[in-house]
Motif scaffolding. Structure first.
Motif, short mmCIF file in Angstrom:
data_model
loop_
_atom_site.label_atom_id
_atom_site.label_comp_id
_atom_site.label_asym_id
_atom_site.label_seq_id
_atom_site.Cartn_x
_atom_site.Cartn_y
_atom_site.Cartn_z
N ALA A 152 -6.34 4.88 6.64
CA ALA A 152 -7.54 4.15 7.10
C ALA A 152 -7.42 2.67 6.74
O ALA A 152 -7.74 1.80 7.55
CB ALA A 152 -8.80 4.75 6.50
N ALA A 153 -6.94 2.40 5.55
CA ALA A 153 -6.74 1.01 5.13
C ALA A 153 -5.69 0.34 6.00
O ALA A 153 -5.86 -0.80 6.44
CB ALA A 153 -6.35 0.94 3.66
N LEU A 155 5.91 9.32 -2.98
CA LEU A 155 5.20 8.70 -1.87
C LEU A 155 6.06 7.59 -1.28
O LEU A 155 7.16 7.33 -1.75
CB LEU A 155 3.84 8.14 -2.32
CG LEU A 155 3.78 7.25 -3.56
CD1 LEU A 155 4.23 5.84 -3.28
CD2 LEU A 155 2.38 7.24 -4.11
N ARG A 156 5.55 6.97 -0.22
CA ARG A 156 6.22 5.82 0.39
C ARG A 156 5.36 4.59 0.19
O ARG A 156 4.22 4.53 0.66
CB ARG A 156 6.45 6.05 1.90
CG ARG A 156 7.69 6.85 2.21
CD ARG A 156 8.06 6.88 3.69
NE ARG A 156 6.95 6.90 4.62
CZ ARG A 156 6.23 8.00 4.96
NH1 ARG A 156 6.51 9.14 4.40
NH2 ARG A 156 5.26 7.92 5.83
N GLU A 157 5.90 3.62 -0.52
CA GLU A 157 5.24 2.33 -0.63
C GLU A 157 5.52 1.56 0.65
O GLU A 157 6.63 1.62 1.18
CB GLU A 157 5.77 1.55 -1.83
CG GLU A 157 5.41 2.18 -3.15
CD GLU A 157 5.90 1.35 -4.32
OE1 GLU A 157 5.35 0.25 -4.52
OE2 GLU A 157 6.83 1.79 -5.01
N GLN A 158 4.51 0.85 1.14
CA GLN A 158 4.65 0.11 2.39
C GLN A 158 4.17 -1.32 2.22
O GLN A 158 3.13 -1.55 1.60
CB GLN A 158 3.84 0.79 3.50
CG GLN A 158 4.31 2.18 3.80
CD GLN A 158 3.48 2.86 4.86
OE1 GLN A 158 2.27 2.72 4.90
NE2 GLN A 158 4.15 3.61 5.74
N ARG A 159 4.94 -2.23 2.78
CA ARG A 159 4.57 -3.64 2.76
C ARG A 159 4.15 -4.05 4.17
O ARG A 159 4.81 -3.74 5.15
CB ARG A 159 5.73 -4.52 2.31
CG ARG A 159 5.38 -6.00 2.33
CD ARG A 159 6.51 -6.87 1.83
NE ARG A 159 6.25 -8.26 2.16
CZ ARG A 159 6.46 -9.28 1.35
NH1 ARG A 159 6.93 -9.06 0.14
NH2 ARG A 159 6.22 -10.50 1.74
N SER A 169 9.24 -0.15 4.10
CA SER A 169 8.78 1.15 3.62
C SER A 169 9.87 1.71 2.71
O SER A 169 11.05 1.69 3.08
CB SER A 169 8.52 2.09 4.80
OG SER A 169 8.00 3.31 4.34
N ARG A 170 9.47 2.18 1.53
CA ARG A 170 10.47 2.72 0.61
C ARG A 170 9.89 3.89 -0.19
O ARG A 170 8.71 3.89 -0.54
CB ARG A 170 10.97 1.63 -0.33
CG ARG A 170 9.92 1.03 -1.22
CD ARG A 170 10.48 -0.07 -2.11
NE ARG A 170 9.44 -0.64 -2.93
CZ ARG A 170 9.39 -1.89 -3.30
NH1 ARG A 170 10.31 -2.74 -2.92
NH2 ARG A 170 8.42 -2.32 -4.07
N THR A 199 0.86 -1.18 0.00
CA THR A 199 0.00 0.00 0.00
C THR A 199 0.90 1.23 0.00
O THR A 199 2.10 1.10 -0.22
CB THR A 199 -0.97 -0.03 1.20
OG1 THR A 199 -1.92 1.03 1.08
CG2 THR A 199 -0.25 0.05 2.53
N THR A 200 0.33 2.38 0.23
CA THR A 200 1.15 3.59 0.35
C THR A 200 0.84 4.28 1.67
O THR A 200 -0.21 4.05 2.28
CB THR A 200 0.89 4.58 -0.81
OG1 THR A 200 -0.42 5.11 -0.68
CG2 THR A 200 1.07 3.91 -2.16
N HIS A 201 1.75 5.13 2.08
CA HIS A 201 1.61 5.82 3.37
C HIS A 201 0.35 6.69 3.43
O HIS A 201 -0.13 7.00 4.51
CB HIS A 201 2.86 6.68 3.64
CG HIS A 201 2.92 7.94 2.84
ND1 HIS A 201 3.27 7.95 1.51
CD2 HIS A 201 2.67 9.21 3.20
CE1 HIS A 201 3.23 9.20 1.07
NE2 HIS A 201 2.88 9.99 2.08
#
Length: 168
Positions: free
Chosen positions: A134-135, A159-163, A149-150, A128-130
């Motif tokens: 809510a998600a 943006l920051r993609e997050q796993r 996070s990258r 997802t992204t930072h």
């Protein structure tokens, strides 16, 4: 915000993928995330490539889509996609704005988790992204933990993609 007249009982959730469903969900992802977060066309093409991969490798014992309808219109979607090492990936979770806040996201996560366990997966993950806080809160409630996070410009903006990962 949710329309006061709409309740969770008004929503039909199906698993059968019908002609037009995947293309429509790709379109809505492009439109919703473009309007709400400023994501570019590259995001829509990313979703399109992933949907193609999902359908190309679809196995009804391992994969599942939940397609939410209200008055015969698709208003939400989530899918579970099998991956290597008995892992599953949660992908393309979206709800139209006026259907948020009625418990539909929670219901979809419960259906996802139920299928995940019933199918015997050992783990699951999602990207997802930072900006989608809510998600992320919903994912965390179901045991997902932020593991990576990258910084990225993949969707036409910084943006920051997050796993997030879940071990069963």
């Amino acid at each position: 915000m949710a329309d006061a007249k709409i309740s969770l009982n008004d929503i039909y959730i199906r698993n059968e993928i019908r002609p037009g469903d995947l293309g429509y969900v790709i379109h809505r992802h492009g439109k919703v995330y473009g309007d709400e977060y400023g994501y570019g066309v590259s995001f829509e093409t990313y979703v399109g490539a992933g949907m193609h991969e999902f359908y190309q490798n679809f196995d009804p014992e391992k994969d599942r889509a939940w397609i939410c309808e209200h008055n015969d219109n698709i208003i939400g979607f989530i899918l579970l996609m099998h991956r290597e090492n008995n892992a599953a990936q949660l992908r393309y979770f979206y709800l139209e704005e006026k259907y948020r806040g009625i418990g539909l996201g929670k219901k979809l996560m419960e259906l996802f988790m139920e299928f995940l366990r019933r199918a015997g997966y050992q783990s699951a993950y999602l990207w997802t992204t930072h900006e989608l806080s809510a998600a992320a809160t919903l994912y965390k409630r179901h045991g997902f933990v932020l593991t990576e996070s990258r910084e990225s410009t993949a969707f036409g903006k910084k943006l920051r993609e997050q796993r997030y990962d879940l071990t069963i």
